[in-house]
Structures are given as structure tokens and as C-alpha cells.
Design a protein around this motif. Sequence first.
Motif, short mmCIF file in Angstrom:
data_model
loop_
_atom_site.label_atom_id
_atom_site.label_comp_id
_atom_site.label_asym_id
_atom_site.label_seq_id
_atom_site.Cartn_x
_atom_site.Cartn_y
_atom_site.Cartn_z
N VAL A 98 0.86 -1.19 0.00
CA VAL A 98 0.00 0.00 0.00
C VAL A 98 0.89 1.23 0.00
N MET A 99 0.57 2.18 -0.88
CA MET A 99 1.25 3.47 -0.90
C MET A 99 0.18 4.55 -0.90
N THR A 100 0.25 5.45 0.08
CA THR A 100 -0.75 6.48 0.26
C THR A 100 -0.08 7.84 0.44
N VAL A 101 -0.63 8.85 -0.22
CA VAL A 101 -0.23 10.23 0.02
C VAL A 101 -1.34 10.83 0.87
N ARG A 102 -0.96 11.26 2.09
CA ARG A 102 -1.96 11.79 3.02
C ARG A 102 -1.27 12.75 3.99
N ASP A 103 -1.89 13.86 4.24
CA ASP A 103 -1.37 14.83 5.22
C ASP A 103 0.08 15.22 4.92
N SER A 104 0.37 15.52 3.65
CA SER A 104 1.70 15.94 3.21
C SER A 104 2.79 14.90 3.45
N SER A 105 2.40 13.63 3.52
CA SER A 105 3.37 12.55 3.69
C SER A 105 3.05 11.40 2.75
N LEU A 106 4.11 10.71 2.34
CA LEU A 106 3.98 9.50 1.55
C LEU A 106 4.15 8.33 2.50
N HIS A 107 3.14 7.48 2.59
CA HIS A 107 3.16 6.32 3.47
C HIS A 107 3.25 5.06 2.62
N ILE A 108 4.17 4.18 2.97
CA ILE A 108 4.37 2.91 2.26
C ILE A 108 4.31 1.79 3.28
N SER A 109 3.57 0.73 2.96
CA SER A 109 3.59 -0.44 3.83
C SER A 109 3.63 -1.71 2.99
N VAL A 110 4.36 -2.69 3.51
CA VAL A 110 4.46 -4.01 2.90
C VAL A 110 4.09 -5.01 3.98
N HIS A 111 3.01 -5.73 3.72
CA HIS A 111 2.50 -6.71 4.69
C HIS A 111 2.69 -8.10 4.11
N ASP A 112 3.41 -8.96 4.85
CA ASP A 112 3.63 -10.32 4.37
C ASP A 112 2.85 -11.36 5.16
N GLY A 113 2.15 -10.92 6.20
CA GLY A 113 1.30 -11.82 6.96
C GLY A 113 2.01 -12.75 7.92
N MET A 114 3.32 -12.64 8.02
CA MET A 114 4.08 -13.54 8.88
C MET A 114 4.80 -12.73 9.95
N ALA A 127 3.27 -7.24 14.82
CA ALA A 127 4.24 -8.21 15.33
C ALA A 127 5.31 -8.54 14.28
N GLY A 128 5.63 -7.57 13.44
CA GLY A 128 6.67 -7.78 12.43
C GLY A 128 6.14 -8.21 11.08
N ALA A 129 4.83 -8.37 10.94
CA ALA A 129 4.25 -8.80 9.67
C ALA A 129 4.13 -7.66 8.66
N THR A 130 4.23 -6.42 9.13
CA THR A 130 4.15 -5.26 8.24
C THR A 130 5.36 -4.37 8.48
N THR A 131 6.03 -4.01 7.39
CA THR A 131 7.11 -3.04 7.44
C THR A 131 6.60 -1.79 6.74
N TRP A 132 6.85 -0.63 7.32
CA TRP A 132 6.28 0.60 6.77
C TRP A 132 7.29 1.73 6.85
N CYS A 133 7.04 2.76 6.07
CA CYS A 133 7.82 3.99 6.21
C CYS A 133 6.91 5.17 5.84
N SER A 134 7.28 6.32 6.32
CA SER A 134 6.55 7.56 6.05
C SER A 134 7.57 8.63 5.71
N LEU A 135 7.39 9.27 4.55
CA LEU A 135 8.30 10.29 4.09
C LEU A 135 7.53 11.60 3.87
N PRO A 136 8.05 12.72 4.37
CA PRO A 136 7.37 13.99 4.08
C PRO A 136 7.44 14.31 2.60
N CYS A 137 6.35 14.84 2.06
CA CYS A 137 6.34 15.26 0.65
C CYS A 137 6.92 16.65 0.57
#
Length: 153
Positions: free
Chosen positions: A89-105, A143-153
Motif C-alpha cells: 500500500v502506498m498512500t499520500v496523506r497529510d503531506s506525507s507518503l506512506h508505504i507499507s508491505v504486509h507479508d502476513g508472517m 508483530a513484524g508482519a508489516t514493514t512501513w515507512c513515512s516520508l514527508p512530501c
Amino acid sequence: MMTTAVRPPLSAPTREEDSMSTCFAIARRKDSEGLPPEDASRVGAMRRLVRARLKYCGLQRMSDDVAVIVSELLTNAILHSGGEQITFVMTVRDSSLHISVHDGMPGNLKIRPVNSDAETGRGLFLVASLVDAHHGTWGVSDAGATTWCSLPC
């Protein structure tokens, strides 16, 4: 099979929400195997989609670094999760770019020291460095199943 849901662009993506998400199956592999060719192809396709989406949102100046971050997070999830599916998932919201990768494990994700001769193992260090260079944040949830980052636009 890869499915992608993309919302139409917004005139001001930093003030409203603009989102892209996709979910795809990953190949079964043994711990000793590298990145299967079909999964390597999916990672490449996601880099291209991310670059196109960022350009569409007027954020192409971020595309090189974000493409590397996405590539590393997806590759890490494919190689180390042991799961069967990845959700990105990649979302632009509130002047930030949010990225998440969920592997379910669930797992214990951390940056580890790597021998200077090693050919792999620097992905999370690279992600952390790029996120820091953009004054962003990154971490894990679920619990480690999702790795995410948020970057200011």
C-alpha cells in the motif's frame, strides 16, 4: 496474479488522500534459494508502478529513492517471510507518503551487521538510510508482519 486498485488523482495529493494498493501471491521457495524469477519480475513491476504513480501525483522528485525503498521492502518480505502473499500500500496523506508491505508472517525484523564481502543483507540498512535522508520514519507493526515507512512530501 497481481491486482491493483488505484484511486483517481487528486488535484492536491498532499492535502487529500491518494492511495495505491496491490496484493500478489509469491512463489514457494526454500531458505537456501534466492529470489525466484517470477517474484523478481513482480518487484520490478512494482518499482515501475510506484514511479508512474509518483509522477502522476507530482512527486517524481522522490521516485528514485522511493523505488529503492519499495524494492528492498518487497524483496525482504519475499525472501524472509515464508508467507504466500504480499500486500503493498502506498498512500499520500497529510503531506506525507506512506508505504507499507504486509507479508502476513510475524517476525523479528532488524538491521543486522554485514561482512564487507557479503553480497546481500544490506536492504534494511539502505531503507533506513534513505528514510533518514528524507527526514522520515520507518518501522514494523503487526508483530513484524508489516514493514512501513513515512516520508514527508
